[in-house]
Write a protein that holds these residues in place. Structure first.
Motif, PDB file in Angstrom:
ATOM      1  N   GLY A  66      -1.787 -42.938  36.788  1.00  9.67           N
ATOM      2  CA  GLY A  66      -2.309 -42.294  35.590  1.00  9.67           C
ATOM      3  C   GLY A  66      -3.821 -42.313  35.579  1.00  9.67           C
ATOM      4  N   GLY A  88      -5.799 -41.189  32.940  1.00  8.93           N
ATOM      5  CA  GLY A  88      -6.328 -41.018  31.583  1.00  8.93           C
ATOM      6  C   GLY A  88      -7.392 -42.083  31.345  1.00  8.93           C
ATOM      7  N   PRO A  89      -7.811 -42.267  30.101  1.00 10.37           N
ATOM      8  CA  PRO A  89      -8.867 -43.245  29.805  1.00 10.37           C
ATOM      9  C   PRO A  89      -8.576 -44.646  30.367  1.00 10.37           C
ATOM     10  CG  PRO A  89      -8.473 -41.876  27.890  1.00 10.37           C
ATOM     11  CD  PRO A  89      -7.444 -41.487  28.910  1.00 10.37           C
ATOM     12  N   TYR A  90      -7.327 -45.092  30.301  1.00  7.67           N
ATOM     13  CA  TYR A  90      -7.023 -46.444  30.785  1.00  7.67           C
ATOM     14  C   TYR A  90      -7.063 -46.526  32.302  1.00  7.67           C
ATOM     15  CZ  TYR A  90      -6.197 -48.620  26.312  1.00  7.67           C
ATOM     16  OH  TYR A  90      -6.394 -49.162  25.062  1.00  7.67           O
ATOM     17  N   GLU A 133      -5.374 -35.418  32.163  1.00  5.33           N
ATOM     18  CA  GLU A 133      -4.360 -34.365  32.046  1.00  5.33           C
ATOM     19  C   GLU A 133      -3.751 -34.299  30.647  1.00  5.33           C
ATOM     20  OE1 GLU A 133      -0.475 -32.647  31.875  1.00  5.33           O
ATOM     21  OE2 GLU A 133      -0.744 -34.806  31.799  1.00  5.33           O
ATOM     22  N   PHE A 134      -3.426 -35.454  30.076  1.00  7.06           N
ATOM     23  CA  PHE A 134      -2.782 -35.472  28.752  1.00  7.06           C
ATOM     24  C   PHE A 134      -3.705 -34.845  27.698  1.00  7.06           C
ATOM     25  CE2 PHE A 134      -1.766 -37.872  24.767  1.00  7.06           C
ATOM     26  CZ  PHE A 134      -0.459 -37.439  24.599  1.00  7.06           C
ATOM     27  N   TRP A 135      -4.960 -35.231  27.738  1.00 10.51           N
ATOM     28  CA  TRP A 135      -5.911 -34.726  26.740  1.00 10.51           C
ATOM     29  C   TRP A 135      -6.183 -33.238  26.958  1.00 10.51           C
ATOM     30  CZ3 TRP A 135      -8.235 -37.678  22.787  1.00 10.51           C
ATOM     31  CH2 TRP A 135      -7.927 -39.040  22.816  1.00 10.51           C
ATOM     32  N   ARG A 187      -9.999 -38.568  16.382  1.00 11.52           N
ATOM     33  CA  ARG A 187      -9.862 -39.363  15.169  1.00 11.52           C
ATOM     34  C   ARG A 187     -10.739 -40.622  15.283  1.00 11.52           C
ATOM     35  NH1 ARG A 187      -4.185 -42.351  13.537  1.00 11.52           N
ATOM     36  NH2 ARG A 187      -5.172 -44.251  12.900  1.00 11.52           N
ATOM     37  N   SER A 188     -10.908 -41.118  16.489  1.00  4.71           N
ATOM     38  CA  SER A 188     -11.681 -42.352  16.649  1.00  4.71           C
ATOM     39  C   SER A 188     -13.173 -42.062  16.507  1.00  4.71           C
ATOM     40  CB  SER A 188     -11.395 -42.986  18.007  1.00  4.71           C
ATOM     41  OG  SER A 188     -11.552 -42.054  19.033  1.00  4.71           O
ATOM     42  N   VAL A 221       2.701 -39.461  41.054  1.00  7.90           N
ATOM     43  CA  VAL A 221       3.586 -40.455  41.677  1.00  7.90           C
ATOM     44  C   VAL A 221       5.011 -40.148  41.227  1.00  7.90           C
ATOM     45  CG1 VAL A 221       4.169 -42.909  41.794  1.00  7.90           C
ATOM     46  CG2 VAL A 221       1.766 -42.196  41.688  1.00  7.90           C
ATOM     47  N   ALA A 277      -0.506 -46.923  34.066  1.00  2.86           N
ATOM     48  CA  ALA A 277      -1.409 -46.480  32.993  1.00  2.86           C
ATOM     49  C   ALA A 277      -1.033 -45.031  32.686  1.00  2.86           C
ATOM     50  CB  ALA A 277      -2.862 -46.586  33.453  1.00  2.86           C
ATOM     51  N   SER A 283      -1.639 -36.401  14.045  1.00  5.48           N
ATOM     52  CA  SER A 283      -1.208 -35.270  14.881  1.00  5.48           C
ATOM     53  C   SER A 283      -0.653 -34.155  14.015  1.00  5.48           C
ATOM     54  CB  SER A 283      -0.096 -35.689  15.844  1.00  5.48           C
ATOM     55  OG  SER A 283      -0.601 -36.396  16.905  1.00  5.48           O
ATOM     56  N   PHE A 341       9.151 -42.109  37.140  1.00  7.63           N
ATOM     57  CA  PHE A 341       8.775 -42.702  38.429  1.00  7.63           C
ATOM     58  C   PHE A 341       9.270 -44.141  38.573  1.00  7.63           C
ATOM     59  CE2 PHE A 341       5.210 -43.150  35.464  1.00  7.63           C
ATOM     60  CZ  PHE A 341       4.975 -44.515  35.521  1.00  7.63           C
ATOM     61  N   TYR A 371      -3.431 -48.926  21.842  1.00  7.49           N
ATOM     62  CA  TYR A 371      -3.034 -47.521  21.670  1.00  7.49           C
ATOM     63  C   TYR A 371      -4.241 -46.599  21.798  1.00  7.49           C
ATOM     64  CZ  TYR A 371       1.472 -48.874  19.479  1.00  7.49           C
ATOM     65  OH  TYR A 371       2.718 -49.368  19.214  1.00  7.49           O
ATOM     66  N   PHE A 372      -5.431 -47.165  21.744  1.00  6.63           N
ATOM     67  CA  PHE A 372      -6.635 -46.338  21.602  1.00  6.63           C
ATOM     68  C   PHE A 372      -7.606 -46.515  22.773  1.00  6.63           C
ATOM     69  CE2 PHE A 372      -4.920 -47.079  17.395  1.00  6.63           C
ATOM     70  CZ  PHE A 372      -4.910 -45.802  16.862  1.00  6.63           C
ATOM     71  N   VAL A 373      -8.465 -45.533  22.909  1.00  3.80           N
ATOM     72  CA  VAL A 373      -9.490 -45.561  23.963  1.00  3.80           C
ATOM     73  C   VAL A 373     -10.334 -46.839  23.847  1.00  3.80           C
ATOM     74  CG1 VAL A 373     -11.559 -44.366  24.789  1.00  3.80           C
ATOM     75  CG2 VAL A 373      -9.560 -43.039  24.083  1.00  3.80           C
TER      76      VAL A 373
HETATM   77  C1  LIG Z   1      -2.787 -35.921  19.076  1.00  5.08           C
HETATM   78  C2  LIG Z   1      -3.347 -37.249  19.495  1.00  5.08           C
HETATM   79  C3  LIG Z   1      -4.648 -37.586  19.132  1.00  5.08           C
HETATM   80  C4  LIG Z   1      -5.201 -38.791  19.550  1.00  5.08           C
HETATM   81  N1  LIG Z   1      -6.487 -39.074  19.188  1.00  5.08           N
HETATM   82  C5  LIG Z   1      -7.040 -40.231  19.612  1.00  5.08           C
HETATM   83  C6  LIG Z   1      -8.401 -40.544  19.299  1.00  5.08           C
HETATM   84  O1  LIG Z   1      -9.093 -39.797  18.619  1.00  5.08           O
HETATM   85  N2  LIG Z   1      -8.917 -41.703  19.769  1.00  5.08           N
HETATM   86  C7  LIG Z   1      -8.195 -42.576  20.527  1.00  5.08           C
HETATM   87  O2  LIG Z   1      -8.721 -43.615  20.921  1.00  5.08           O
HETATM   88  N3  LIG Z   1      -6.900 -42.312  20.831  1.00  5.08           N
HETATM   89  C8  LIG Z   1      -6.312 -41.177  20.397  1.00  5.08           C
HETATM   90  N4  LIG Z   1      -5.006 -40.897  20.714  1.00  5.08           N
HETATM   91  C9  LIG Z   1      -4.242 -41.878  21.499  1.00  5.08           C
HETATM   92  C10 LIG Z   1      -4.404 -41.535  22.976  1.00  5.08           C
HETATM   93  O3  LIG Z   1      -3.206 -41.043  23.471  1.00  5.08           O
HETATM   94  C11 LIG Z   1      -4.821 -42.739  23.755  1.00  5.08           C
HETATM   95  O4  LIG Z   1      -5.978 -43.310  23.220  1.00  5.08           O
HETATM   96  C12 LIG Z   1      -5.185 -42.469  25.204  1.00  5.08           C
HETATM   97  O5  LIG Z   1      -4.682 -41.282  25.689  1.00  5.08           O
HETATM   98  C13 LIG Z   1      -4.771 -43.624  26.015  1.00  5.08           C
HETATM   99  O6  LIG Z   1      -5.124 -43.411  27.358  1.00  5.08           O
HETATM  100  P1  LIG Z   1      -4.090 -43.618  28.531  1.00  5.08           P
HETATM  101  O7  LIG Z   1      -4.888 -43.548  29.770  1.00  5.08           O
HETATM  102  O8  LIG Z   1      -3.280 -44.824  28.264  1.00  5.08           O
HETATM  103  O9  LIG Z   1      -3.063 -42.439  28.384  1.00  5.08           O
HETATM  104  P2  LIG Z   1      -3.206 -40.867  28.736  1.00  5.08           P
HETATM  105  O10 LIG Z   1      -4.465 -40.319  28.231  1.00  5.08           O
HETATM  106  O11 LIG Z   1      -1.936 -40.242  28.264  1.00  5.08           O
HETATM  107  O12 LIG Z   1      -3.245 -40.865  30.310  1.00  5.08           O
HETATM  108  C14 LIG Z   1      -2.125 -41.139  31.099  1.00  5.08           C
HETATM  109  C15 LIG Z   1      -2.147 -40.187  32.249  1.00  5.08           C
HETATM  110  O13 LIG Z   1      -1.144 -40.568  33.167  1.00  5.08           O
HETATM  111  C16 LIG Z   1      -0.708 -39.410  33.805  1.00  5.08           C
HETATM  112  N5  LIG Z   1       0.566 -39.679  34.446  1.00  5.08           N
HETATM  113  C17 LIG Z   1       1.755 -39.928  33.849  1.00  5.08           C
HETATM  114  N6  LIG Z   1       2.707 -40.113  34.797  1.00  5.08           N
HETATM  115  C18 LIG Z   1       2.095 -39.987  35.986  1.00  5.08           C
HETATM  116  C19 LIG Z   1       2.561 -40.054  37.331  1.00  5.08           C
HETATM  117  N7  LIG Z   1       3.832 -40.301  37.612  1.00  5.08           N
HETATM  118  N8  LIG Z   1       1.683 -39.862  38.344  1.00  5.08           N
HETATM  119  C20 LIG Z   1       0.365 -39.607  38.060  1.00  5.08           C
HETATM  120  N9  LIG Z   1      -0.112 -39.526  36.812  1.00  5.08           N
HETATM  121  C21 LIG Z   1       0.740 -39.719  35.779  1.00  5.08           C
HETATM  122  C22 LIG Z   1      -0.643 -38.379  32.692  1.00  5.08           C
HETATM  123  O14 LIG Z   1      -0.739 -37.084  33.227  1.00  5.08           O
HETATM  124  C23 LIG Z   1      -1.850 -38.754  31.850  1.00  5.08           C
HETATM  125  O15 LIG Z   1      -2.961 -37.954  32.142  1.00  5.08           O
HETATM  126  C24 LIG Z   1      -4.428 -39.701  20.315  1.00  5.08           C
HETATM  127  C25 LIG Z   1      -3.112 -39.365  20.673  1.00  5.08           C
HETATM  128  C26 LIG Z   1      -2.575 -38.153  20.272  1.00  5.08           C
HETATM  129  C27 LIG Z   1      -1.174 -37.820  20.668  1.00  5.08           C
END
Ligand SMILES: Cc1cc2nc3c(=O)[nH]c(=O)nc-3n(C[C@H](O)[C@H](O)[C@H](O)COP(=O)(O)OP(=O)(O)OC[C@H]3O[C@@H](n4cnc5c(N)ncnc54)[C@H](O)[C@@H]3O)c2cc1C
Length: 413
Positions: free
Chosen positions: A34, A36-38, A61-63, A74-75, A131, A159, A205, A348, A393-395
């Motif tokens: 993954g 994303g931010p994490y 990708e998710f964002w 929102r943050s 993956v 992540a 949301s 996965f 749950y948050f960035v």
């Molecule tokens: C509508 C909405 C608004 C939000 N607003 C905020 C905000 O303002 N501030 C805040 O802090 N948080 C916000 N959030 C919460 C937000 O989801 C998390 O803060 C943030 O995305 C966490 O990062 P992450 O890396 O854990 O997850 P993600 O950002 O979801 O990243 C995970 C990544 O893993 C990838 N992935 C998944 N499976 C696989 C695989 N098998 N192989 C390769 N890649 C894979 C996905 O494509 C994705 O890009 C919001 C959530 C939603 C739904």
């Protein structure tokens, strides 16, 4: 972990956008699933320690693909930076480099571009492939990528975010995917122009999607079970009374007065008995909208204290029957019904592996350093929130997660 790498970046043959071309026998110390931010933050911290790692996935990708176009974060700005060891790649640093005017709230597009800029710190340690599968391989793991290539890693950090966890209440199961759309699938709000849309839910949301869909030219009604909507930052004056404010709220701004300070210390939260920890977590992320939303919802009908008891279709239209017996005819239902973490939904993770992971109702049970019950397997982000609290749950939780993960990996060794 310093100096412990088995391979260095030299083993990577191609550093293209797709990054196809690691040697087939590539053995990593750490594979992060993954980007994303994490995943990006953890990767940057690990790379700075000289660890042989790879972060897999399309950056942000998710964002970029799942959040509604035009969304605002929102943050608050101070809680919207990814984490790097020197705090050199903050949102502010990106805005200065890109010559963008800083603005609050942060627009989605800015945040996505920021994440993609941030990812360049990973250089060739980012591989955009998905993956497909993770299997145990001796004391480590074997990862199968989307093109069938296999990679070995001693440690795996999941992540992968919340995408697969979206909730679709049973009452909407019979509607077609075009009729019942989760907010997660609602990126293009323009498709709702001229339509009648019911938005279900009272969280950020749902409320922001309702505003965006109405602004795109639809007739919108929000239907929510609660008897009122909650708004974040109702006591905004309390945020502007330094030094008292910083005693009441942490800069992460997750949760209400007091709780906000507590959840800023996830290791402390992890020591709280589960029942109380759950109450703190649920209170901190109860459904609520940002305080800039009410002004944008004045043209939207809001129906409180009602739930949908039946949803039927006739042709392209949907009839919703509410629990007071009233009915609504709409073209689309948008589900702001949230997410429920259940790691068995990560495709996965094969069943054999998931069976070995001790769970707390779908969440992995994690020890310090994000260690799961499977040696070498770690979880960060939302899946860690049951163990370490709502900050995850948050960035804003990326800083804690990245640093703590490094000590967890060292302990895992
Ligand atoms: C509508 C909405 C608004 C939000 N607003 C905020 C905000 O303002 N501030 C805040 O802090 N948080 C916000 N959030 C919460 C937000 O989801 C998390 O803060 C943030 O995305 C966490 O990062 P992450 O890396 O854990 O997850 P993600 O950002 O979801 O990243 C995970 C990544 O893993 C990838 N992935 C998944 N499976 C696989 C695989 N098998 N192989 C390769 N890649 C894979 C996905 O494509 C994705 O890009 C919001 C959530 C939603 C739904």
């Amino acid at each position: 972990m310093e100096g412990a790498s088995i391979v260095t970046a030299n083993n990577v043959l191609v550093d293209s956008a797709q990054n196809i071309g690691r040697t087939p026998s590539t053995q990593l110390d750490v594979a992060v699933i993954g980007a994303g931010p994490y995943g990006l933050s953890a990767g940057v911290h690990l790379r700075a320690k000289g660890v042989a790692l790879c972060v897999f996935g399309e950056p942000m990708e998710f964002w970029a693909n799942k959040m509604p176009a035009g969304m605002l974060l929102r943050s608050p700005r101070v809680a919207s930076s990814l984490s790097d060891p020197d705090k050199a790649f903050t949102l502010e640093a990106y805005e200065a480099a890109a010559k963008r005017e800083p603005c609050a709230p942060v627009p989605l597009d800015t945040f996505v571009e920021y994440g993609r800029w941030f990812r360049h710190q990973l250089g060739s340690d980012l591989d955009q492939r998905t993956v497909l599968r993770v299997d145990r391989n001796g004391s480590g793991f074997r990862l199968t990528l989307q093109d069938g290539e296999e990679i070995r890693a001693k440690y795996v950090v999941v992540a992968a975010g919340i995408g697969p966890f979206r909730k679709k209440p049973a009452v909407f199961q019979n509607l077609s995917p075009q009729q019942a759309i989760h907010c997660y699938e609602g990126r293009d709000v323009r498709r709702f122009a001229g339509k009648r849309v019911a938005v279900i839910g009272g969280g950020q949301s749902a409320l922001e999607s309702a505003a965006l869909i109405q602004e795109a030219g639809a007739q919108v009604e929000i239907i929510v079970r609660q008897d009122h909507l909650n708004w974040i930052g109702q006591h905004s004056w309390l945020h502007h009374m330094e030094p008292i404010s910083s005693m009441l709220y942490s800069s992460h701004d997750v949760g209400p007065l007091g709780i906000s300070r507590l959840v800023a210390y996830p290791n402390l939260v992890s020591l709280i008995p589960l029942k109380l920890r759950d109450r703190i977590r649920t209170r901190a992320v109860r459904p609520a909208g940002s305080r800039w939303l009410p002004a944008r919802l004045t043209a939207v009908k809001i129906t409180t204290s009602r739930s949908v008891s039946q949803a039927t279709t006739s042709g392209d239209a949907v009839t919703l029957k509410l629990d007071d017996g009233s009915e609504r005819q709409v073209d689309h239902v948008v589900l702001g019904t949230g997410y429920r973490v259940d790691i068995s939904k990560y495709e996965f993770l094969p069943e054999e592996l998931t069976r070995e992971i001790k769970l707390l109702d779908g969440y992995p049970k994690l020890a310090s350093g994000f260690r799961s019950s499977v040696p070498g397997l770690y979880f960060i982000g939302a899946t860690a929130a049951r163990s370490f609290g709502p900050l995850l749950y948050f960035v804003a939780g990326t800083e804690f997660a990245s640093r703590e993960l490094i000590s967890g990996l060292s302990r895992g060794r």
